[in-house]
Motif scaffolding. Sequence first.
Motif, PDB file in Angstrom:
ATOM      1  N   GLY A 193       0.755  -1.161  -0.471  1.00  0.00           N
ATOM      2  CA  GLY A 193       0.330  -0.254  -0.196  1.00  0.00           C
ATOM      3  C   GLY A 193       0.944   1.375   0.092  1.00  0.00           C
ATOM      4  N   MET A 194       1.738   1.485   0.443  1.00  0.00           N
ATOM      5  CA  MET A 194       2.679   2.765   0.651  1.00  0.00           C
ATOM      6  C   MET A 194       3.596   2.548  -0.245  1.00  0.00           C
ATOM      7  SD  MET A 194       5.954   3.164   3.272  1.00  0.00           S
ATOM      8  CE  MET A 194       6.653   1.787   2.759  1.00  0.00           C
ATOM      9  N   GLU A 195       3.982   1.333  -1.106  1.00  0.00           N
ATOM     10  CA  GLU A 195       4.642   1.525  -2.455  1.00  0.00           C
ATOM     11  C   GLU A 195       3.679   2.473  -3.195  1.00  0.00           C
ATOM     12  OE1 GLU A 195       7.716   0.752  -5.120  1.00  0.00           O
ATOM     13  OE2 GLU A 195       8.316  -0.012  -2.812  1.00  0.00           O
ATOM     14  N   VAL A 196       2.828   1.523  -3.659  1.00  0.00           N
ATOM     15  CA  VAL A 196       1.972   2.069  -4.833  1.00  0.00           C
ATOM     16  C   VAL A 196       1.455   3.753  -4.360  1.00  0.00           C
ATOM     17  CG1 VAL A 196       0.276   1.502  -5.765  1.00  0.00           C
ATOM     18  CG2 VAL A 196       1.316  -0.752  -4.560  1.00  0.00           C
ATOM     19  N   ILE A 236       2.286   6.736  -7.189  1.00  0.00           N
ATOM     20  CA  ILE A 236       1.164   6.785  -7.393  1.00  0.00           C
ATOM     21  C   ILE A 236       1.282   8.882  -7.236  1.00  0.00           C
ATOM     22  CG2 ILE A 236      -1.401   7.925  -7.583  1.00  0.00           C
ATOM     23  CD1 ILE A 236      -1.731   5.148  -7.189  1.00  0.00           C
ATOM     24  N   ILE A 237       1.612   8.996  -5.652  1.00  0.00           N
ATOM     25  CA  ILE A 237       1.805  10.557  -5.812  1.00  0.00           C
ATOM     26  C   ILE A 237       3.174  11.354  -6.517  1.00  0.00           C
ATOM     27  CG2 ILE A 237       2.234  12.092  -4.357  1.00  0.00           C
ATOM     28  CD1 ILE A 237       0.083  10.050  -1.909  1.00  0.00           C
ATOM     29  N   GLU A 238       4.083  10.056  -6.509  1.00  0.00           N
ATOM     30  CA  GLU A 238       5.495  10.858  -7.238  1.00  0.00           C
ATOM     31  C   GLU A 238       4.664  11.258  -9.067  1.00  0.00           C
ATOM     32  OE1 GLU A 238       9.470   9.682  -8.740  1.00  0.00           O
ATOM     33  OE2 GLU A 238       8.067   8.144  -7.722  1.00  0.00           O
ATOM     34  N   ARG A 239       3.814  10.491  -9.053  1.00  0.00           N
ATOM     35  CA  ARG A 239       3.591  10.228 -10.756  1.00  0.00           C
ATOM     36  C   ARG A 239       2.884  11.278 -10.664  1.00  0.00           C
ATOM     37  NH1 ARG A 239       2.534   5.827 -14.400  1.00  0.00           N
ATOM     38  NH2 ARG A 239       3.775   6.672 -15.568  1.00  0.00           N
ATOM     39  N   ARG A 276       9.527   3.344 -12.027  1.00  0.00           N
ATOM     40  CA  ARG A 276       9.418   4.211 -10.781  1.00  0.00           C
ATOM     41  C   ARG A 276       9.115   3.942  -9.326  1.00  0.00           C
ATOM     42  NH1 ARG A 276      10.828   9.169 -11.869  1.00  0.00           N
ATOM     43  NH2 ARG A 276      10.398  10.401 -13.649  1.00  0.00           N
ATOM     44  N   HIS A 277       9.211   2.802  -9.250  1.00  0.00           N
ATOM     45  CA  HIS A 277       8.915   2.060  -8.113  1.00  0.00           C
ATOM     46  C   HIS A 277       9.921   1.455  -7.125  1.00  0.00           C
ATOM     47  CE1 HIS A 277       4.610   1.160  -7.746  1.00  0.00           C
ATOM     48  NE2 HIS A 277       4.691  -0.018  -8.446  1.00  0.00           N
ATOM     49  N   LEU A 278      10.127   1.346  -5.867  1.00  0.00           N
ATOM     50  CA  LEU A 278      11.341   1.827  -5.319  1.00  0.00           C
ATOM     51  C   LEU A 278      12.153   0.065  -5.395  1.00  0.00           C
ATOM     52  CD1 LEU A 278      13.618   2.646  -3.788  1.00  0.00           C
ATOM     53  CD2 LEU A 278      12.721   1.682  -1.991  1.00  0.00           C
ATOM     54  N   TYR A 279      11.440  -0.881  -5.820  1.00  0.00           N
ATOM     55  CA  TYR A 279      11.918  -2.454  -5.606  1.00  0.00           C
ATOM     56  C   TYR A 279      12.271  -2.152  -6.970  1.00  0.00           C
ATOM     57  CZ  TYR A 279       7.736  -3.591  -8.995  1.00  0.00           C
ATOM     58  OH  TYR A 279       7.045  -3.869  -9.753  1.00  0.00           O
ATOM     59  N   THR A 331       8.413   3.173   8.225  1.00  0.00           N
ATOM     60  CA  THR A 331       8.658   2.881   7.067  1.00  0.00           C
ATOM     61  C   THR A 331       8.522   3.186   6.011  1.00  0.00           C
ATOM     62  OG1 THR A 331       6.542   2.565   7.388  1.00  0.00           O
ATOM     63  CG2 THR A 331       8.099   0.568   7.679  1.00  0.00           C
ATOM     64  N   GLY A 332       8.070   4.814   5.909  1.00  0.00           N
ATOM     65  CA  GLY A 332       7.631   5.698   5.172  1.00  0.00           C
ATOM     66  C   GLY A 332       8.903   6.714   4.875  1.00  0.00           C
ATOM     67  N   GLY A 333       9.614   7.878   6.054  1.00  0.00           N
ATOM     68  CA  GLY A 333      10.793   7.448   6.297  1.00  0.00           C
ATOM     69  C   GLY A 333      12.202   6.768   5.747  1.00  0.00           C
TER      70      GLY A 333
END
Length: 321
Positions: A231-234, A238-241, A254-257, A304-306
């Motif tokens: 959830g956090m990743e997606v 999305i906010i970044e994009r 653009r995902h971290l993974y 985790t977000g940080g």
Amino acid sequence: MIIFFIVFLLLFIAEIFYFKIADKYNIIDKPNHRSAHTQITLRGGGIIFPIAFIIFCLFNLDEAIQNYWSFGLGLLAICTISFIDDVRTLSNKIRLSVHLISVILLLYFTGAFTLMPVWSWPVLFVIIIGTLNAYNFMDGINGMTGLYSLVTLSSLAYINREVVQFTDHNFIYYPILACIVFLFFNFRKKAKCFAGDVGSMGIGFWVIGLITLLIMRTGEYKFILLLSIYGMEVVLTIIERLLLKENIFEAHRRHLYQLFANEKKVSHLIVSFVYALCQLIINIFLIHSQLPIWAVVLIIFIPTGGVYLGLKWSLKKKYNL
């Protein structure tokens, strides 16, 4: 235990049989400039998940007919349309229509239409369809879908046995066995197969159904955090994009993974393992925590977000992305 060995064996044989079909009819995944892999690989190995439900029904026929028919119809509908989309691209309207019907059947199965007020139904639709698509977005490297789902399902199995029983134990064990079989072929440096949309949507639908059942049984909305890493990743991606004015429905890296796997060249298996491990740590805390949900959310998402944002900023700066 013998019954689980039989189920495992049936699933293993079914997967091998599917490989022969996929190879014959050229059901493959060809890498492109956005892919995290470089070799042509069989697609649709995640068909093992709807097969697992069919086997579950065969071994629990009376109970399946009485209690699981709506879930089964929803699962098979979303897996069928996803498998067709794996083979030939379908329009968004067709896919979304089937997804909507499947979610209606899922909510009926979980009793949400009875237990939740009418005004909340549209919110449930948005959350579930969004989570299903998150499962699909995150299915990009070897082992990710299988390991992450295995951790979540194992956590649900523990809750069902040790905390509160919210469903039949076998209804969780069968997808666990399917994950193990799938990982045998997918959790490799050179994967034998990819899940495809049929796999990510299929196991996502099953996991979401179980979590919704748990929430309806306990009234504890904190259990949605069993999928907090996804959830956090997606959401953050999305906010970044959106901030970059990109089309969020187009494929991207653009995902971290993806940054770890593609730019930093970290092993897919290591990245997938770390994601699953992080979710496991969160699940252990979540299950045993007696704190109110707002405190749990803060404790989970602030650190985790940080860390997530820090790692992503560092990688984007290093590779000039």
